[in-house]
Design a protein around this motif. Structure first.
Motif, short mmCIF file in Angstrom:
data_model
loop_
_atom_site.label_atom_id
_atom_site.label_comp_id
_atom_site.label_asym_id
_atom_site.label_seq_id
_atom_site.Cartn_x
_atom_site.Cartn_y
_atom_site.Cartn_z
N ASP A 752 0.88 -1.17 0.00
CA ASP A 752 0.00 0.00 0.00
C ASP A 752 0.91 1.22 0.00
N GLY A 753 1.21 1.73 -1.17
CA GLY A 753 2.14 2.86 -1.26
C GLY A 753 2.53 3.14 -2.69
N TYR A 754 3.80 3.00 -3.00
CA TYR A 754 4.31 3.31 -4.34
C TYR A 754 5.28 2.22 -4.78
N LEU A 755 5.36 2.03 -6.08
CA LEU A 755 6.41 1.23 -6.70
C LEU A 755 7.45 2.18 -7.25
N LYS A 756 8.69 2.01 -6.81
CA LYS A 756 9.77 2.90 -7.19
C LYS A 756 10.73 2.15 -8.10
N GLY A 757 11.32 2.84 -9.05
CA GLY A 757 12.31 2.21 -9.90
C GLY A 757 13.10 3.22 -10.71
N PHE A 758 14.14 2.72 -11.37
CA PHE A 758 14.98 3.53 -12.25
C PHE A 758 15.19 2.75 -13.55
N ILE A 759 14.82 3.37 -14.67
CA ILE A 759 14.98 2.73 -15.96
C ILE A 759 16.38 3.04 -16.48
N ASP A 760 17.13 1.98 -16.85
CA ASP A 760 18.50 2.19 -17.29
C ASP A 760 18.59 3.25 -18.39
N LEU A 761 17.73 3.13 -19.41
CA LEU A 761 17.82 4.07 -20.54
C LEU A 761 16.46 4.19 -21.20
N VAL A 762 16.03 5.43 -21.43
CA VAL A 762 14.88 5.72 -22.28
C VAL A 762 15.40 6.58 -23.43
N PHE A 763 15.11 6.16 -24.67
CA PHE A 763 15.60 6.95 -25.80
C PHE A 763 14.53 7.04 -26.89
N GLU A 764 14.70 8.03 -27.75
CA GLU A 764 13.76 8.26 -28.86
C GLU A 764 14.49 8.06 -30.18
N HIS A 765 13.84 7.31 -31.11
CA HIS A 765 14.42 7.05 -32.42
C HIS A 765 13.28 7.02 -33.44
N ASP A 766 13.40 7.90 -34.43
CA ASP A 766 12.38 7.97 -35.49
C ASP A 766 10.98 8.13 -34.92
N GLY A 767 10.85 8.97 -33.89
CA GLY A 767 9.55 9.28 -33.35
C GLY A 767 9.01 8.26 -32.36
N ARG A 768 9.73 7.19 -32.09
CA ARG A 768 9.29 6.19 -31.14
C ARG A 768 10.19 6.22 -29.88
N PHE A 769 9.57 5.91 -28.75
CA PHE A 769 10.28 5.93 -27.48
C PHE A 769 10.46 4.50 -26.99
N TRP A 770 11.67 4.22 -26.50
CA TRP A 770 12.04 2.86 -26.14
C TRP A 770 12.55 2.80 -24.70
N VAL A 771 12.23 1.67 -24.05
CA VAL A 771 12.83 1.31 -22.76
C VAL A 771 13.96 0.34 -23.04
N LEU A 772 15.16 0.63 -22.50
CA LEU A 772 16.30 -0.27 -22.70
C LEU A 772 16.92 -0.59 -21.35
N ASP A 773 17.22 -1.87 -21.13
CA ASP A 773 17.86 -2.30 -19.89
C ASP A 773 19.09 -3.13 -20.23
N TRP A 774 20.21 -2.78 -19.59
CA TRP A 774 21.46 -3.51 -19.82
C TRP A 774 21.52 -4.71 -18.91
N LYS A 775 21.79 -5.88 -19.45
CA LYS A 775 21.94 -7.10 -18.66
C LYS A 775 23.34 -7.66 -18.87
N SER A 776 24.06 -7.88 -17.78
CA SER A 776 25.44 -8.33 -17.88
C SER A 776 25.59 -9.84 -17.68
N ASN A 777 24.45 -10.55 -17.56
CA ASN A 777 24.49 -11.99 -17.30
C ASN A 777 25.37 -12.73 -18.31
N HIS A 778 26.20 -13.61 -17.81
CA HIS A 778 27.02 -14.46 -18.68
C HIS A 778 26.25 -15.74 -18.96
N LEU A 779 25.76 -15.91 -20.22
CA LEU A 779 24.94 -17.07 -20.58
C LEU A 779 25.74 -18.12 -21.33
#
Length: 881
Positions: A752-779
């Motif tokens: 009962d409150g708020y969900l807090k967060g930080f998005i790694d990167l939000v960028f705009e390209h050709d009029g569209r906005f994107w959410v981008l997250d960097w993952k360093s996992n070694h697969l």
């Protein structure tokens, strides 16, 4: 005009602490031509005590003179009627008590607030609520000119005032424990008593006196923690750790209270070379820890190695000392960042020199136990205490004003003058004005102090002696501001400054005031000699035969709080989902079990990666932070700045290749230098590969590449707070399952409150906005290890589907509020999760870039989740399976 239209009525409290600029702003808003709004100014000029914060009482007077109407509160709801009358008599003895024209003392009456009486069965008859302790004669000094005997010297009077107050507090508390001193039917408790002081030095004096009588106390002060002995001692320790081979600095650190070596121990150490080398080695280890893992880790290790907490808490003032030490350490940790030891020590030295440190540096409470409170007068403003002691207000020592290049004073019209003239330092008229303004504020401080008590107030009064060239003088003590209040009637401030009062004459004025003070035949004041402070210490509470027992923790209902993706996922069924940045990454075998690839069975082991391949980069959360820092700081379109971004990231998040790997790969003396060069090469190659990879490449097209996204079209670490008034784990589990998002089952407490967060990167390209997250996992080490099926397995195992959905809701709301004409279908591009170790131009799986997870959920799905988080929609019920 816009402010007036939006706020047609304003009420400003504590207006006596205004300044010319503040009043000018409000005057412009509410009194401009054509506007005469409702502006209410609430303030008590007798409590204007914040000139050091630029408060200007003359501005208050100017504002008061321009008002349409004035109203006065004429009843005191705090104090007992007898104590109110005592203050009326004391502040009414001198018509010019506050030394300022336009500021008079107005008698007040008792309010109708019910008050439980203070009952004192330790004495016969009634006790006057204002206890005046007169500084007595000192038989060791020669007679004064009037034959009245010399009074105690200032230093002795200060010491005796502290000990007399402490002894009386111990007596009251002992009687309270026996039920003989009560407030109503409740025994008097330590927290009912406050000692009011002007400075941290006075507070320390009082704390020592109380400790000598076995009375626990806690100090509330606006003094900066950087001005304490504990900050100075920590600086000594840190200087020794920064330069551990300088023996003198190490010995200075050892002599601090925190490290506890006495002179004998230091002498033994000087004569024992082996022990000295071992001690220096300890300081060397702490320095290496500081350099490799940061200030906070080093400090905790030092405290653990040296038993600092136990050593300090064994002292009578241990709680205070440990609180100060941890407070300074916390503030230094905030300053530490990437600072070297030398830079952090310069920061500490600067902050210790600063006159004002701000609210964050004010001394903290060392305990929440039931203790006597030592409070600065400034901090006591607005508060009340059952019994108040003012042991040091008699002090007439004149404190010097500002030593800076500017002197602030007011002319005859009340206008503020900022005087930068060199001649002002020697101008007698300017010095007189500055002295009068300081004295006037000191009188207002006395008023604040004496009006904090509800039932009883103890005040030390009278004259004290000073010695100059062997002669006894009572001029300084006689001119104290308390004596001005009772003996200065008929004089102006200038005449009082030249007056040479005698102790006999001053005592007569105090006796006359007390004689005229009874109210309805009951005493309001009592004048006695300052007690000698001789009594037995307060007995410790009787705990014989009692064993300490932990109390049961209270059952507290879940309250309002802030959650996050990490908090939601931390209780999930699969432990791997708890953390990001490769902290609990699944190994290749586990991923293969979750998402087997064609050709995995019997596949030939991949060739070893090149030395500068990111696949050889360290793994774990610190390595992930390092990669994130590179992508956050680098301009994707300008490789010329990449080296600086990489160097800063490695400095903030130092990396080491594993020891066995270094020995296996580079068993040469130059391995360390080679490693230092390889790590930046790995990160630069990673950065070049990722930004040059077409992220949405289809056959025959280049698609989206990050090296075409300039800094102006990106936001790094975009923070958000999503209201979540009624979010439960069953609800969210049901919603995710119903919409086809597979992930570990959530088990968080209701939010009962708020969900807090930080998005790694939000960028705009050709009029569209994107959410981008960097993952360093070694697969793995092959392109196939970063194929869509493997990425989906990682997304499910780590709960990343919930993360990108929360990020999408946050960006969707943000664009809806900030982008004119926002349309989801036209403007929202989706989410990109880049598993960066596998993102490179030459790695593709069936025409799709490896390491790139792309998802764009339907608008209806996103809005359904938005409604669920906002508490306006229910989750679908799960069918039994």
């Amino acid at each position: 005009a816009a402010l007036h239209a939006r706020y047609p009525v304003a009420l400003i409290d504590e207006f006596q602490d205004t300044d010319p600029l503040q009043f000018g702003i409000f005057d412009r808003i509410y009194r401009a031509e054509g506007r005469h709004g409702s502006l209410f100014l609430v303030g008590d000029p007798k409590q204007a005590i914040y000139s050091f914060r630029s408060a200007d009482l003359f501005t208050y007077f100017a504002a008061r003179d321009r008002t349409d109407a004035r109203y006065t509160l004429r009843h005191n709801q705090r104090s007992s009627p007898a104590l109110i009358e005592a203050c009326n008599r004391l502040f009414g003895a001198n018509p010019a008590v506050f030394m300022m024209g336009g500021l008079d003392y107005v008698r007040v009456g008792a309010g109708n607030r019910p008050r439980k009486p203070l009952i004192d069965d330790t004495v016969d008859g009634e006790v006057a609520p204002l206890q005046l302790w007169r500084i007595p004669r000192d038989e060791t000094l020669a007679e004064d000119d009037e034959g009245g005997g010399a009074r105690l010297p200032r230093a002795v009077a200060l010491h005796r005032a502290a000990h007399a107050s402490a002894a009386e507090i111990a007596r009251l508390l002992a009687a309270g424990a026996q039920g003989r001193v009560r407030i109503g039917e409740r025994p008097l408790a330590p927290s009912d008593i406050a000692v009011l002081v002007r400075s941290h030095g006075q507070g320390a004096r009082m704390r020592r006196a109380l400790a000598a009588f076995g009375v626990g106390s806690v100090e509330l002060s606006q003094a900066s923690v950087f001005h304490t002995d504990d900050a100075e001692e920590l600086e000594r320790v840190l200087l020794a750790i920064a330069e551990p081979l300088r023996e003198r600095r190490v010995k200075a650190a050892l002599a601090t209270a925190a490290m506890g070596r006495d002179a004998a121990a230091l002498a033994r150490l000087a004569g024992d070379e082996a022990a000295l080398i071992g001690t220096l080695d300890a300081f060397v280890r702490w320095r290496e820890l500081w350099l490799s893992r940061g200030f906070g880790v080093m400090l905790r290790q030092w405290m653990s190695d040296e038993g600092v907490a136990a050593r300090l808490l064994a002292r009578p003032d241990g709680e205070r000392r440990l609180t100060n030490l941890m407070h300074v350490a916390e503030l230094l940790q905030q300053d530490a960042g990437t600072a070297t030891p030398e830079v952090l020590l310069r920061t500490l030295a600067t902050r210790r020199r600063d006159a004002a440190g701000g609210e964050a540096t004010q001394l903290r409470l060392e305990s929440d136990r039931n203790l006597v409170q030592i409070v600065t007068i400034h901090r006591s403003k607005g508060l009340e205490y059952g019994v108040v002691f003012c042991p040091f207000l008699f002090d007439g020592y004149a404190r010097s004003g500002s030593e800076g290049p500017m002197r602030a004073w007011h002319d005859d019209d009340g206008e503020l003058v900022l005087d930068y003239r060199e001649a002002a330092a020697k101008d007698e008229e300017v010095k007189a004005r500055l002295r009068r303004e300081r004295q006037a504020e000191d009188l207002r401080l006395i008023y604040v102090a004496l009006t904090r008590a509800v039932h009883r107030c103890y005040l030390v009064v009278g004259s004290y002696a000073t010695l100059s060239f062997g002669r006894v003088s009572h001029t300084e003590g006689g001119r104290s501001l308390l004596n001005w209040m009772v003996a200065g009637a008929g004089m102006d401030a200038e005449a009082w400054a030249e007056h040479k009062p005698s102790p006999v004459g001053t005592d007569a004025c105090w006796r006359a005031l007390v004689a005229a003070s009874p109210l309805d035949g009951r005493p309001t004041m009592q004048l006695t000699d300052l007690p000698d402070g001789q009594r037995e210490p307060l007995a410790p509470p009787d705990t014989a035969g009692q064993r300490p027992r932990a109390q049961r923790p209270p059952q507290l209902p879940a309250g309002w709080r802030i959650g996050s993706f990490s908090a939601l996922i931390s209780g999930a069924a699969q432990e791997q989902a708890a953390l990001d940045h490769d902290a609990n990454a699944l190994d290749a075998g586990e991923l293969a079990a979750l998402a087997p690839l064609a050709g995995d069975a019997g596949a030939v082991a991949p060739a070893a990666p090149a030395d500068d391949d990111i696949l050889r980069f360290p793994r774990g959360p610190v390595a992930g932070d390092c990669m994130h820092a590179v992508f956050e700081a680098a301009d994707f379109t300008d490789p010329g700045g990449w080296d600086a971004a990489i160097a800063a990231a490695l400095a903030a998040h130092p990396q080491r290749l594993s020891a066995d790997r270094r020995q296996r790969e580079r068993p040469t003396r130059g391995a360390q230098q080679d490693e230092a060069a390889r790590l930046p090469r790995m990160l630069r190659k990673l950065l070049a590969d990722v930004v040059a990879t077409p992220l949405l490449a289809h056959a025959g097209g280049d698609g989206l590449r990050l090296d075409s996204v300039p800094p102006a079209r990106r936001l790094v670490e975009l923070g958000f707070h999503l209201p979540a008034p009624r979010l439960t784990a069953p609800q969210l589990n049901a919603w995710l399952s119903a919409h086809g998002y597979r992930m570990p089952r959530l088990a968080f407490h209701d939010l009962d409150g708020y969900l807090k967060g930080f998005i790694d990167l939000v960028f705009e390209h050709d009029g569209r906005f994107w959410v981008l997250d960097w993952k360093s996992n070694h697969l793995g080490n092959r392109p196939q290890d970063y194929a869509p099926a493997r990425l989906e397995a990682a997304m499910q195992a780590h709960g990343y589907h919930l993360q990108h959905l929360l990020y999408s809701v946050a960006l969707h709301r943000h664009l809806g509020r900030s982008l004119p004409g926002y349309d989801f279908d036209r403007h929202f591009g989706g989410v990109l999760y880049l598993f960066v170790r596998g993102v490179r131009p030459g790695w593709q799986i069936e025409g799709r870039p490896s390491g790139v997870f792309h998802h764009r959920c339907p608008r209806a799905t996103l809005e359904a989740l938005d409604a669920l988080l906002a508490g306006t929609a229910d989750a679908p019920a799960l069918e039994s399976t």
